[in-house]
Design a protein around this motif. Structure first.
Motif, mmCIF file in Angstrom:
data_model
loop_
_atom_site.group_PDB
_atom_site.id
_atom_site.type_symbol
_atom_site.label_atom_id
_atom_site.label_comp_id
_atom_site.label_asym_id
_atom_site.label_seq_id
_atom_site.Cartn_x
_atom_site.Cartn_y
_atom_site.Cartn_z
ATOM 1 N N ASP A 161 33.400 -10.820 57.443
ATOM 2 C CA ASP A 161 32.127 -11.281 57.993
ATOM 3 C C ASP A 161 31.114 -11.451 56.861
ATOM 4 O OD1 ASP A 161 33.247 -11.170 60.509
ATOM 5 O OD2 ASP A 161 32.171 -9.354 61.128
ATOM 6 N N ALA A 162 30.081 -12.249 57.110
ATOM 7 C CA ALA A 162 29.075 -12.557 56.088
ATOM 8 C C ALA A 162 28.320 -11.321 55.601
ATOM 9 C CB ALA A 162 28.098 -13.593 56.631
ATOM 10 N N ASP A 163 28.263 -10.266 56.413
ATOM 11 C CA ASP A 163 27.513 -9.067 56.013
ATOM 12 C C ASP A 163 28.361 -8.068 55.222
ATOM 13 O OD1 ASP A 163 29.066 -8.261 58.193
ATOM 14 O OD2 ASP A 163 27.507 -6.977 59.024
ATOM 15 N N VAL A 164 29.570 -8.452 54.849
ATOM 16 C CA VAL A 164 30.450 -7.582 54.063
ATOM 17 C C VAL A 164 30.482 -8.101 52.625
ATOM 18 C CG1 VAL A 164 32.790 -6.693 53.766
ATOM 19 C CG2 VAL A 164 31.886 -7.083 56.074
ATOM 20 N N GLU A 165 30.176 -7.228 51.679
ATOM 21 C CA GLU A 165 30.237 -7.594 50.266
ATOM 22 C C GLU A 165 31.629 -7.261 49.733
ATOM 23 O OE1 GLU A 165 27.968 -6.829 45.999
ATOM 24 O OE2 GLU A 165 27.175 -5.907 47.825
ATOM 25 N N LEU A 166 32.325 -8.283 49.242
ATOM 26 C CA LEU A 166 33.686 -8.121 48.734
ATOM 27 C C LEU A 166 33.673 -7.902 47.233
ATOM 28 C CD1 LEU A 166 36.809 -8.282 48.977
ATOM 29 C CD2 LEU A 166 36.567 -10.762 48.656
ATOM 30 N N PHE A 167 34.442 -6.898 46.795
ATOM 31 C CA PHE A 167 34.730 -6.687 45.389
ATOM 32 C C PHE A 167 36.218 -6.969 45.212
ATOM 33 C CE2 PHE A 167 31.232 -3.697 46.309
ATOM 34 C CZ PHE A 167 30.260 -4.275 45.507
ATOM 35 N N ALA A 168 36.530 -8.091 44.573
ATOM 36 C CA ALA A 168 37.923 -8.502 44.373
ATOM 37 C C ALA A 168 38.441 -7.828 43.109
ATOM 38 C CB ALA A 168 38.021 -10.015 44.290
ATOM 39 N N ILE A 169 38.689 -6.518 43.223
ATOM 40 C CA ILE A 169 39.125 -5.716 42.080
ATOM 41 C C ILE A 169 40.294 -4.826 42.489
ATOM 42 C CG2 ILE A 169 36.848 -5.690 40.993
ATOM 43 C CD1 ILE A 169 36.542 -2.792 42.083
ATOM 44 N N ASP A 170 40.996 -4.332 41.494
ATOM 45 C CA ASP A 170 42.037 -3.332 41.701
ATOM 46 C C ASP A 170 41.338 -2.027 42.083
ATOM 47 O OD1 ASP A 170 43.903 -1.239 41.267
ATOM 48 O OD2 ASP A 170 44.952 -2.418 39.754
ATOM 49 N N ALA A 171 41.731 -1.432 43.171
ATOM 50 C CA ALA A 171 41.070 -0.224 43.679
ATOM 51 C C ALA A 171 41.231 0.978 42.752
ATOM 52 C CB ALA A 171 41.596 0.114 45.064
ATOM 53 N N THR A 172 42.141 0.887 41.784
ATOM 54 C CA THR A 172 42.324 2.003 40.855
ATOM 55 C C THR A 172 41.370 1.930 39.666
ATOM 56 O OG1 THR A 172 44.065 0.888 39.582
ATOM 57 C CG2 THR A 172 44.757 2.213 41.491
ATOM 58 N N THR A 173 40.607 0.853 39.571
ATOM 59 C CA THR A 173 39.611 0.728 38.509
ATOM 60 C C THR A 173 38.274 1.262 39.030
ATOM 61 O OG1 THR A 173 38.955 -1.505 39.193
ATOM 62 C CG2 THR A 173 40.768 -1.334 37.600
ATOM 63 N N PRO A 174 37.315 1.538 38.159
ATOM 64 C CA PRO A 174 36.007 2.015 38.637
ATOM 65 C C PRO A 174 35.371 1.013 39.610
ATOM 66 C CG PRO A 174 36.207 2.352 36.276
ATOM 67 C CD PRO A 174 37.401 1.532 36.698
ATOM 68 N N TRP A 175 34.810 1.543 40.666
ATOM 69 C CA TRP A 175 34.175 0.698 41.687
ATOM 70 C C TRP A 175 32.748 0.363 41.289
ATOM 71 C CZ3 TRP A 175 35.481 4.387 46.341
ATOM 72 C CH2 TRP A 175 36.863 4.453 46.500
ATOM 73 N N PRO A 176 32.283 -0.835 41.599
ATOM 74 C CA PRO A 176 30.909 -1.232 41.251
ATOM 75 C C PRO A 176 29.889 -0.732 42.289
ATOM 76 C CG PRO A 176 32.069 -3.077 42.211
ATOM 77 C CD PRO A 176 33.071 -1.947 42.112
ATOM 78 N N ILE A 177 30.105 0.476 42.758
ATOM 79 C CA ILE A 177 29.238 1.100 43.752
ATOM 80 C C ILE A 177 28.854 2.464 43.169
ATOM 81 C CG2 ILE A 177 29.109 1.989 46.121
ATOM 82 C CD1 ILE A 177 31.468 0.033 46.762
ATOM 83 N N PRO A 178 27.589 2.805 43.142
ATOM 84 C CA PRO A 178 27.197 4.087 42.549
ATOM 85 C C PRO A 178 27.898 5.279 43.204
ATOM 86 C CG PRO A 178 25.269 2.715 42.978
ATOM 87 C CD PRO A 178 26.443 2.030 43.614
#
Length: 122
Positions: free
Chosen positions: A95-112
């Protein structure tokens, strides 16, 4: 590396290798889910409403880890919704209100760190 065979016609990754090739991921997801999207939406709408939402309460920030087609995160109510998935088709299903991070989940997440109320994976 793939061995090129599967029961659904899509190539499969060897069990010893992580499945990180975007084209392969898209093929695997399509083989598993195409033709079942409407049914899966009905199931996940019911699951989130009756099982997960009462347990989550009123989360402000939720992450769906390995979100796939967004079955969970599209149905959650939150101020900020995030998804992590390498499948290049994920953005089409979120959905438009979901921000996608197209990354490998084993790498650091761009979320504090410490900023999420809930992390879900299935």
């Amino acid at each position: 590396m793939t061995d090129g065979s599967s029961s659904g016609g899509a190539p499969v990754a060897s069990i010893s290798e992580p499945m990180t090739e975007p084209g392969l991921l898209a093929d695997v997801y399509r083989a598993r889910f195409d033709g079942k999207i409407a049914y899966r939406r009905q199931v996940w709408t019911a699951l989130v409403a009756t099982l997960f939402a009462p347990r989550l309460g009123n989360p402000k920030r939720v992450l769906d880890l390995a979100a796939g087609y967004g079955d969970f995160i599209n149905n959650v109510t939150a101020d900020a919704k995030f998804a992590i998935d390498l499948n290049p088709d994920a953005k089409v299903h979120l959905d438009a209100d979901v921000e996608l991070f197209a990354i490998d989940a084993t790498t650091p997440w761009p979320i504090p760190a410490g900023s999420l109320d809930a992390v879900f994976t299935s």
